[in-house]
Structure formats: structure tokens, C-alpha cells
Scaffold this active site. Structure first.
Site, PDB file in Angstrom:
ATOM      1  N   SER A  48      31.295  46.410  48.932  1.00  0.00           N
ATOM      2  CA  SER A  48      31.750  45.017  48.844  1.00  0.00           C
ATOM      3  C   SER A  48      32.667  44.747  47.658  1.00  0.00           C
ATOM      4  CB  SER A  48      30.544  44.074  48.778  1.00  0.00           C
ATOM      5  OG  SER A  48      29.687  44.424  47.704  1.00  0.00           O
ATOM      6  N   ASP A 347      28.379  35.743  42.049  1.00  0.00           N
ATOM      7  CA  ASP A 347      27.262  35.309  42.902  1.00  0.00           C
ATOM      8  C   ASP A 347      25.961  36.043  42.633  1.00  0.00           C
ATOM      9  OD1 ASP A 347      27.720  37.801  43.972  1.00  0.00           O
ATOM     10  OD2 ASP A 347      28.485  37.094  45.896  1.00  0.00           O
ATOM     11  N   HIS A 350      28.276  40.290  42.829  1.00  0.00           N
ATOM     12  CA  HIS A 350      29.722  40.488  42.823  1.00  0.00           C
ATOM     13  C   HIS A 350      30.361  39.719  41.670  1.00  0.00           C
ATOM     14  CE1 HIS A 350      28.101  40.745  46.983  1.00  0.00           C
ATOM     15  NE2 HIS A 350      28.666  41.932  46.881  1.00  0.00           N
TER      16      HIS A 350
END
Length: 384
Positions: A48, A347, A350
């Protein structure tokens, strides 16, 4: 230990015309000169931290199922792009620095892939997914692994008329592989996270993850990849999720989770040794290690103007970290800060665009890349 090569950016600029990319960090504005379009395309892989849209809310990591919702993407794109951040990622700053468009996700069949493709998947593991299923460690809904990304890459090459698993010399293969930068983003952090509190020893995860990454790299090099950059793991003990789960007495000199940071540091040490082996085995290739761990640690220790090192910008619950795994960013219970550029963590897992910008600069200016990225550029320019 990687060999250190030195070649000034000024020397590179004498070889070809240069485009100047200005990275404005929080403390100073730093100029980095990069030759105009030294690569015709970029192929990216990872999780990610590198994914530019291969997953969305219904297919991504189960703890962050709101990536298709605002406020994701609001800083730069002004709308969600299925990137796990408020804006651009390291790979986005890299392609901009190379005067190339943002990389389209492989799963978007309508995108223009003439300048490269992004195969990275949010939630992806280095170890094949069936291993986690077999060991009852399926804490995630993302079944893709690094092996999946290699399969996708092979299919992409076949669509360009390039077939075969070893070095290719056909015109189609040369067009697809030559003048390409292979950017292998960080991969393996999810493997350790998914096995947290499980019955599989961390040493087993480490061994299998390193084997998976090195097997993947060998496959790329066998195909003829000449310019490869491999990111190590960041100090994942500095992520808000880790801090919120670990006991408060498990901290290192950065204020991060010491046991977790030690784990990723050892992983990176072994990975670097494997890269040195590849440099000897594939002398025709330039293999750069991007030291994510120390680049990140350098920011934490030096601040770079960030006011919040561990608290999330987008989350819920308030308190020390403003993080609740049941009310993550984008959920109805969450809200975002007004100034994400002052935060490292976006978050809870990330990072913010501001942090990714600093990290990209750290890799591209050579300080935290071994050999420096400028050395890779010089070899590319010498080859024509």
C-alpha cells in the site's frame, strides 16, 4: 555493506540536458537535478505504500476499508484515487522527478501504460497468501502477494509480445525492458503484521519473506532488468498502529516500539546482504538499495518541521494518537486534521504526502540510497 559510489549531479548534467526538480522540505528547499527523461518507463511493485489504485475500499486491507472515501487524496488530487494517503506517494514523486506521468495501476484496463505500470497492491505480502491461510493467519482480505505481481508483470510482457521466463533479446522484449526503471517498493511489513500474536515464529516469517523477495528479484534480473531500486522496510515500530498495540515499556531511543523496529532492521540487514550477492551475480545490472529505515528514522530524530511524529492526522478517538482500529480514516467516526503537512502518520499505518515527499528526496538525492541514485542515472546515461 553496500559499496558507496560517488558521482556528482553536476557531472551527470554535463552528459545531457537536465530538468530541475525542486523538493521543498520542511526545513529548506533543496534542488535535485535529474536528466530529462532518463527512463522511458517505470515498473513498480510493493504494497500500500506504493499502490496507486490496484485496490479500493471493497478489495483492500480489512482494517483500512475506506480508501475510496474522502479525505483520502484531498491534499494533491482533491479526491480519492485509492492511494493510501492524503496525496502523492514516494513513487509519484519519483515519476515526477523523471519527467514521467503518474503510474497507472495494472488493474485499470483503460489506462495508458506506455510509460510504465504499477503492480503494487495494498495489503500485499511477500510470502504467498496460501501460507497465511494454512496457518490461520488470514487477518486480511487481500489475497495478492509478490508472486501475484510477478504473474501480472509476465502477463503484461506477453501482451507486448515478450514471452519466456529468462533473459529475452527479441525486439518486443527489448522495447518493454530496456530504458526501464524497476522500482521495488517496500514489501514484507504486512507479513510480520499478519503473523502478530500468531503461532508461527517471527524467524520463520523473516526467512520466508526474504526468500520471496529475493526470488522475485532474481526473476526480474533473469528477464533482463538492468536498473533496479529496492526499498527496505521502514521502522514499522514508529507507526501509530504499532504504538497503540505495544506495551508502553517497549520503546527505543526514537520513542517507537523497540521490538518491532529491531525486527524490521534485521530484515533489512539480511536483504542488503542478498542484494550484494545479486550485484556479483548480475554485474551488468545496477541494483540500488533505498534505506527506508534510516531515512524515516532521520525524520523522526530531526523532525524536519513535523509537529506530530506519531499522532494520526486522519482518525478517531482523540487521546495521544487519535487512532481507533474500529474507526479508521474515511469511516463515519473519523475526521482529518486541517494541516496534514505537519503530521508524519496519515491514518495509523500509512504516511502523509508531506512525509512521502521528504522520503522521496532522501532516496533520489543519494543520501539514503546505496549506491546513490545519481550513480544509477550515470550508468543509464552512459549506456545510451
Amino acid at each position: 555493506m553496500a559499496i558507496s559510489f560517488t558521482l556528482s549531479i553536476a557531472q551527470i548534467s554535463l552528459i545531457t540536458t537536465t530538468a530541475i526538480l525542486i523538493f521543498s522540505t520542511h526545513s529548506t528547499a533543496t534542488k535535485t537535478e535529474i536528466p530529462s527523461r532518463p527512463f522511458k518507463k517505470v515498473y513498480a511493485f510493493g504494497d500500500s505504500y506504493t499502490d496507486t489504485g490496484n485496490t479500493h475500499s471493497s478489495t483492500g486491507p480489512s482494517s483500512f476499508t475506506y480508501v475510496s472515501n474522502p479525505p483520502y487524496g484531498t491534499t494533491f488530487f482533491h479526491h480519492p484515487t485509492n492511494r493510501y494517503s492524503d496525496g502523492r506517494l514516494v513513487i509519484d514523486f519519483v515519476t515526477q522527478a523523471l519527467s514521467l506521468p503518474f503510474l497507472p495501476p495494472y488493474r485499470n484496463p483503460k489506462s495508458d501504460k506506455s510509460y510504465g505500470v504499477n503492480f503494487a497492491v495494498g495489503g500485499s505480502t511477500a510470502i504467498i497468501h496460501s501460507f497465511f491461510v494454512k496457518n490461520n493467519l488470514t487477518l486480511n482480505i487481500t489475497p495478492q502477494s509478490l508472486q501475484t505481481q510477478l504473474i501480472w508483470f509476465n502477463k503484461f510482457l506477453e501482451s507486448k509480445g515478450c514471452k519466456g521466463s529468462t533473459t529475452n533479446t527479441t525486439q518486443e522484449c527489448e522495447a518493454a525492458l530496456n530504458d526501464a526503471l524497476f522500482w521495488v517498493g517496500e514489501i514484507g511489513a504486512n507479513d510480520y503484521a499478519y503473523s502478530y500474536a500468531g503461532s508461527v515464529p517471527s524467524e520463520t516469517i523473516q526467512k520466508l519473506a526474504i526468500y520471496s523477495v529475493t526470488s522475485f528479484l532474481q526473476a526480474l534480473l533473469n528477464k533482463g532488468a538492468k536498473y533496479v531500486l529496492v526499498q527496505g522496510l521502514p521502522p514499522t515500530g514508529c507507526l501509530t498502529l504499532a504504538l497503540s498495540l505495544a506495551p508502553t515499556d517497549d520503546r527505543d531511543d526514537m520513542g517507537c516500539v523497540g521490538s518491532v523496529n529491531k525486527q524490521t532492521y534485521v530484515h533489512n540487514t539480511i536483504l542488503q546482504a542478498r542484494l550484494n550477492d545479486f550485484r556479483k551475480k548480475f554485474p551488468q545490472a545496477v541494483i540500488v538499495y533505498a534505506d527506508y529505515w534510516n531515512a524515516y528514522a532521520n525524520v523522526v530524530k530531526g523532525n524536519y518541521g513535523f509537529k506530530e511524529l506519531f499522532k494520526v492526522c486522519c482518525g478517531s478517538g482523540g487521546g495521544t494518537y487519535n487512532f481507533d482500529v474500529f474507526g479508521t480514516c474515511g469511516s463515519p467516526a473519523s475526521s482529518a486534521c486541517a494541516n496534514p503537512s505537519q503530521y508524519i502518520n496519515w491514518d495509523g499505518v500509512h504516511l502523509t504526502e508531506a512525509m512521502y515527499k521528504v522520503l522521496a528526496h532522501s532516496f533520489l538525492n543519494g543520501t539514503f540510497s546505496h549506491p546513490p541514485f545519481s550513480y544509477l542515472l550515470s550508468k543509464k546515461l552512459q549506456s545510451g
